[in-house]
Write a protein that holds these residues in place. Structure first.
Motif, PDB file in Angstrom:
ATOM      1  N   GLU A  39      25.785  44.523  25.615  1.00 52.11           N
ATOM      2  CA  GLU A  39      26.357  43.363  25.734  1.00 52.11           C
ATOM      3  C   GLU A  39      27.416  43.246  24.781  1.00 52.11           C
ATOM      4  OE1 GLU A  39      25.264  38.921  24.263  1.00 52.11           O
ATOM      5  OE2 GLU A  39      23.640  39.827  25.376  1.00 52.11           O
ATOM      6  N   VAL A  40      28.630  43.479  25.424  1.00 53.67           N
ATOM      7  CA  VAL A  40      29.875  43.518  24.449  1.00 53.67           C
ATOM      8  C   VAL A  40      30.599  42.157  24.497  1.00 53.67           C
ATOM      9  CG1 VAL A  40      32.066  44.702  24.141  1.00 53.67           C
ATOM     10  CG2 VAL A  40      30.059  46.071  25.014  1.00 53.67           C
ATOM     11  N   HIS A  41      30.870  41.639  23.161  1.00 47.01           N
ATOM     12  CA  HIS A  41      31.572  40.464  23.186  1.00 47.01           C
ATOM     13  C   HIS A  41      33.032  40.770  22.515  1.00 47.01           C
ATOM     14  CE1 HIS A  41      28.178  37.675  23.942  1.00 47.01           C
ATOM     15  NE2 HIS A  41      27.548  38.524  23.288  1.00 47.01           N
ATOM     16  N   ARG A  42      34.096  40.188  23.224  1.00 43.90           N
ATOM     17  CA  ARG A  42      35.536  40.163  22.779  1.00 43.90           C
ATOM     18  C   ARG A  42      36.213  38.843  22.698  1.00 43.90           C
ATOM     19  NH1 ARG A  42      40.666  41.158  25.241  1.00 43.90           N
ATOM     20  NH2 ARG A  42      41.632  42.551  24.109  1.00 43.90           N
ATOM     21  N   PRO A  43      36.050  38.444  21.380  1.00 44.77           N
ATOM     22  CA  PRO A  43      36.757  37.305  21.112  1.00 44.77           C
ATOM     23  C   PRO A  43      38.335  37.491  21.015  1.00 44.77           C
ATOM     24  CG  PRO A  43      35.776  38.273  19.193  1.00 44.77           C
ATOM     25  CD  PRO A  43      35.404  39.195  20.320  1.00 44.77           C
ATOM     26  N   LEU A  44      39.184  36.377  21.313  1.00 45.06           N
ATOM     27  CA  LEU A  44      40.358  36.356  21.654  1.00 45.06           C
ATOM     28  C   LEU A  44      41.058  35.492  20.312  1.00 45.06           C
ATOM     29  CD1 LEU A  44      41.032  35.897  25.507  1.00 45.06           C
ATOM     30  CD2 LEU A  44      41.054  38.107  24.049  1.00 45.06           C
ATOM     31  N   PRO A  45      42.558  35.804  19.788  1.00 44.92           N
ATOM     32  CA  PRO A  45      42.914  34.869  18.841  1.00 44.92           C
ATOM     33  C   PRO A  45      43.418  33.802  19.698  1.00 44.92           C
ATOM     34  CG  PRO A  45      44.382  37.000  19.774  1.00 44.92           C
ATOM     35  CD  PRO A  45      42.741  37.069  20.250  1.00 44.92           C
ATOM     36  N   PRO A  46      44.197  32.820  18.924  1.00 45.68           N
ATOM     37  CA  PRO A  46      44.678  31.646  19.469  1.00 45.68           C
ATOM     38  C   PRO A  46      45.854  31.737  20.517  1.00 45.68           C
ATOM     39  CG  PRO A  46      44.215  31.366  17.391  1.00 45.68           C
ATOM     40  CD  PRO A  46      43.862  32.687  17.250  1.00 45.68           C
ATOM     41  N   GLN A  47      46.590  32.777  20.172  1.00 43.55           N
ATOM     42  CA  GLN A  47      47.674  33.152  20.713  1.00 43.55           C
ATOM     43  C   GLN A  47      47.483  34.052  22.120  1.00 43.55           C
ATOM     44  OE1 GLN A  47      47.092  34.243  18.028  1.00 43.55           O
ATOM     45  NE2 GLN A  47      47.740  36.342  17.665  1.00 43.55           N
ATOM     46  N   GLY A  48      46.189  34.187  22.584  1.00 46.15           N
ATOM     47  CA  GLY A  48      45.776  34.725  23.735  1.00 46.15           C
ATOM     48  C   GLY A  48      45.612  36.171  23.749  1.00 46.15           C
ATOM     49  N   ASP A  49      45.362  36.857  24.710  1.00 48.66           N
ATOM     50  CA  ASP A  49      45.079  38.272  24.822  1.00 48.66           C
ATOM     51  C   ASP A  49      46.158  39.120  24.656  1.00 48.66           C
ATOM     52  OD1 ASP A  49      43.966  40.975  25.241  1.00 48.66           O
ATOM     53  OD2 ASP A  49      42.588  40.137  26.806  1.00 48.66           O
ATOM     54  N   PRO A  50      46.468  39.940  23.727  1.00 44.07           N
ATOM     55  CA  PRO A  50      47.692  40.951  23.763  1.00 44.07           C
ATOM     56  C   PRO A  50      47.867  41.775  24.900  1.00 44.07           C
ATOM     57  CG  PRO A  50      46.094  41.580  22.009  1.00 44.07           C
ATOM     58  CD  PRO A  50      45.817  40.261  22.455  1.00 44.07           C
ATOM     59  N   PHE A  51      46.428  42.393  25.192  1.00 38.73           N
ATOM     60  CA  PHE A  51      46.630  43.298  26.368  1.00 38.73           C
ATOM     61  C   PHE A  51      47.407  42.906  27.784  1.00 38.73           C
ATOM     62  CE2 PHE A  51      43.356  46.934  25.474  1.00 38.73           C
ATOM     63  CZ  PHE A  51      43.146  46.399  23.824  1.00 38.73           C
ATOM     64  N   ASP A  52      47.452  41.514  27.686  1.00 41.69           N
ATOM     65  CA  ASP A  52      47.971  40.959  28.787  1.00 41.69           C
ATOM     66  C   ASP A  52      49.488  41.428  29.091  1.00 41.69           C
ATOM     67  OD1 ASP A  52      45.651  39.785  29.748  1.00 41.69           O
ATOM     68  OD2 ASP A  52      46.054  37.941  29.044  1.00 41.69           O
ATOM     69  N   ASP A  53      50.100  41.509  27.692  1.00 40.61           N
ATOM     70  CA  ASP A  53      51.628  41.989  27.781  1.00 40.61           C
ATOM     71  C   ASP A  53      51.673  43.348  27.991  1.00 40.61           C
ATOM     72  OD1 ASP A  53      52.111  39.228  27.786  1.00 40.61           O
ATOM     73  OD2 ASP A  53      51.783  39.305  25.598  1.00 40.61           O
ATOM     74  N   TRP A  54      50.839  44.029  27.972  1.00 34.29           N
ATOM     75  CA  TRP A  54      51.002  45.718  27.960  1.00 34.29           C
ATOM     76  C   TRP A  54      50.784  46.020  29.355  1.00 34.29           C
ATOM     77  CZ3 TRP A  54      47.035  46.570  23.297  1.00 34.29           C
ATOM     78  CH2 TRP A  54      47.357  46.058  22.485  1.00 34.29           C
ATOM     79  N   GLY A  55      52.028  46.875  29.720  1.00 36.45           N
ATOM     80  CA  GLY A  55      51.968  47.411  31.082  1.00 36.45           C
ATOM     81  C   GLY A  55      51.243  48.937  31.119  1.00 36.45           C
ATOM     82  N   PRO A  56      51.287  49.354  32.376  1.00 36.36           N
ATOM     83  CA  PRO A  56      52.048  49.054  33.483  1.00 36.36           C
ATOM     84  C   PRO A  56      51.328  47.846  34.247  1.00 36.36           C
ATOM     85  CG  PRO A  56      50.517  50.949  34.037  1.00 36.36           C
ATOM     86  CD  PRO A  56      50.339  50.732  32.540  1.00 36.36           C
ATOM     87  N   PHE A  57      52.139  47.253  35.102  1.00 38.62           N
ATOM     88  CA  PHE A  57      51.543  45.925  35.741  1.00 38.62           C
ATOM     89  C   PHE A  57      51.238  46.012  37.280  1.00 38.62           C
ATOM     90  CE2 PHE A  57      54.021  44.597  31.991  1.00 38.62           C
ATOM     91  CZ  PHE A  57      53.296  43.786  31.392  1.00 38.62           C
ATOM     92  N   LEU A  58      50.410  45.598  37.672  1.00 41.90           N
ATOM     93  CA  LEU A  58      49.798  45.576  38.979  1.00 41.90           C
ATOM     94  C   LEU A  58      50.884  44.728  39.884  1.00 41.90           C
ATOM     95  CD1 LEU A  58      46.046  45.370  38.652  1.00 41.90           C
ATOM     96  CD2 LEU A  58      47.490  47.508  39.282  1.00 41.90           C
ATOM     97  N   PRO A  59      50.873  44.705  40.990  1.00 45.32           N
ATOM     98  CA  PRO A  59      51.774  43.866  41.970  1.00 45.32           C
ATOM     99  C   PRO A  59      51.487  42.326  41.773  1.00 45.32           C
ATOM    100  CG  PRO A  59      50.820  45.717  43.425  1.00 45.32           C
ATOM    101  CD  PRO A  59      50.186  45.711  42.030  1.00 45.32           C
ATOM    102  N   ASP A  60      50.076  41.924  41.447  1.00 43.20           N
ATOM    103  CA  ASP A  60      49.974  40.665  41.105  1.00 43.20           C
ATOM    104  C   ASP A  60      50.431  40.238  39.659  1.00 43.20           C
ATOM    105  OD1 ASP A  60      48.363  41.852  39.722  1.00 43.20           O
ATOM    106  OD2 ASP A  60      46.258  40.935  40.570  1.00 43.20           O
ATOM    107  N   GLY A  61      50.949  40.871  38.994  1.00 36.84           N
ATOM    108  CA  GLY A  61      51.415  40.507  37.800  1.00 36.84           C
ATOM    109  C   GLY A  61      50.628  40.855  36.570  1.00 36.84           C
ATOM    110  N   GLN A  62      49.350  41.502  36.898  1.00 38.14           N
ATOM    111  CA  GLN A  62      48.067  41.699  35.804  1.00 38.14           C
ATOM    112  C   GLN A  62      48.577  42.971  35.211  1.00 38.14           C
ATOM    113  OE1 GLN A  62      44.314  41.055  37.722  1.00 38.14           O
ATOM    114  NE2 GLN A  62      44.440  38.940  37.423  1.00 38.14           N
ATOM    115  N   SER A  63      47.916  43.142  33.871  1.00 37.42           N
ATOM    116  CA  SER A  63      48.247  44.413  33.215  1.00 37.42           C
ATOM    117  C   SER A  63      47.187  45.540  33.754  1.00 37.42           C
ATOM    118  CB  SER A  63      48.065  44.266  31.838  1.00 37.42           C
ATOM    119  OG  SER A  63      47.581  45.564  31.180  1.00 37.42           O
TER     120      SER A  63
END
Length: 335
Positions: A39-63
């Motif tokens: 059971e893996v818990h992954r908390p996020l900082p207030p500014q959001g998930d840094p992984f969302d800004d790391w490419g490559p990106f899918l056609p829907d804009g997701q990382s």
């Protein structure tokens, strides 16, 4: 069916890592643990998930990187993870892990305990000598695709945490990104110790005839050692390959253009499957170059259930549900 790490709570601190290699290595280790029941818990900082800004990106804009690494996490918004002492393990960089009360803590750093200067994956590959092994003849290093440096460290981190969970010990363990990548390039370190210098030049000469060849329906990867040359020569069957200029690895390198011209005629007349079957029959390491769509239909990938229905790769580890498979094996031997 009980998974190996079912009931184990793991804290994934990848979103709080100060450096990208540490974050990716942490997420990779946690991904494997999640796939094996933790059971893996992954908390996020207030500014959001840094992984969302790391490419490559899918056609829907997701990382695509986030989609691959973050499968199987539990929403941690409602738990006070910083003061929760009930985690069986926590994984992250030094700044994060040292403040956690988990029973087993895994600290990822550049050089080991407390030594964590700014470092990129490119820097890790250069420092460890990996880039020297793949540089061109003019000395320019190739930048490797993907995240080999961080993924390898993530696998080392998973192995360490798995051992800690299995032994139920209370401990702080370390994984050095630099040490892991030195291990990946272990031959360079070994030859320095034995001969005083790395064997990069000798290795490049060995790989001078590794290339892709065009087949009738695509390409194949031609990767062979000097010991494989007689079998490859006989497979192609062109009498010109018996000429003295192709007798040794060094002379083949000196006449590479002529060699490629002769071999390309044979490859171009055959399909990838024909070439692969003929090569495997002679134990020559030649394989087809597959497109992404072909990979999805590959029989071995299907048998290993490598791809999920949405195309996301699984961790290529299969488990048959036996909690302690070595005991079953011992019973069979003793019986």
């Amino acid at each position: 069916m009980t998974a190996p790490f079912q009931g184990k709570r793991v804290l994934d601190l990848s979103a709080f890592a100060k450096q990208k290699p540490h974050a990716i290595a942490t997420a990779m280790a946690s991904k494997i643990l999640a796939s094996l029941g933790a059971e893996v818990h992954r908390p996020l900082p207030p500014q959001g998930d840094p992984f969302d800004d790391w490419g490559p990106f899918l056609p829907d804009g997701q990382s695509a990187l986030a989609r691959f690494l973050l499968v199987g996490r539990t929403d941690s918004a409602a738990i006070a993870w910083q003061n929760d002492a009930n985690f069986d393990a926590a994984i992250g960089d030094t700044a994060c892990v040292m403040n956690i009360q988990a029973r087993f803590r895994l600290r990822i750093s550049v050089f080991g305990t407390g030594e964590d200067p700014p470092m990129t994956e490119l820097g890790l590959l250069a420092l460890s000598g990996v880039l020297d092994a793949v540089r061109a003849k003019d000395g320019t290093p190739y930048r490797l695709a993907g995240h080999q440096a961080a993924y390898a460290a993530g696998l080392a981190a998973f192995t360490t945490v798995a051992a800690g969970l299995r032994s139920r010990c209370v401990d702080l363990a370390d994984v050095s990104l630099f040490d892991v990548n030195c291990w990946l390039n272990w031959k360079a370190a070994a030859t320095v110790v034995l001969f005083g210098s790395a064997a990069a030049q000798r290795d490049r000469e060995q790989r001078s005839d590794w290339r892709t060849m065009q087949a009738r329906d695509g390409y194949v990867a031609l990767v062979y050692m000097n010991k494989d040359w007689p079998a490859l020569r006989d497979l192609i069957g062109d009498p010109r390959l018996l000429e003295p200029r192709f007798a040794t690895q060094k002379s083949r390198g000196e006449h590479m253009q002529d060699l490629n011209m002769i071999m390309s005629e044979w490859f171009a007349q055959r399909t990838r499957s024909e070439i692969t079957a003929a090569a495997q029959a002679r134990r020559i390491p030649i394989g087809p170059v597959l497109s992404p769509s072909e990979l999805l239909q590959n029989p071995q990938y299907k048998a290993r259930r490598f791809m999920m229905p949405d195309g996301t790769p699984r961790i290529p580890i299969l488990w048959d549900g036996v909690a302690e498979p070595w005991k079953a094996a011992e019973g069979a031997l003793n019986g």
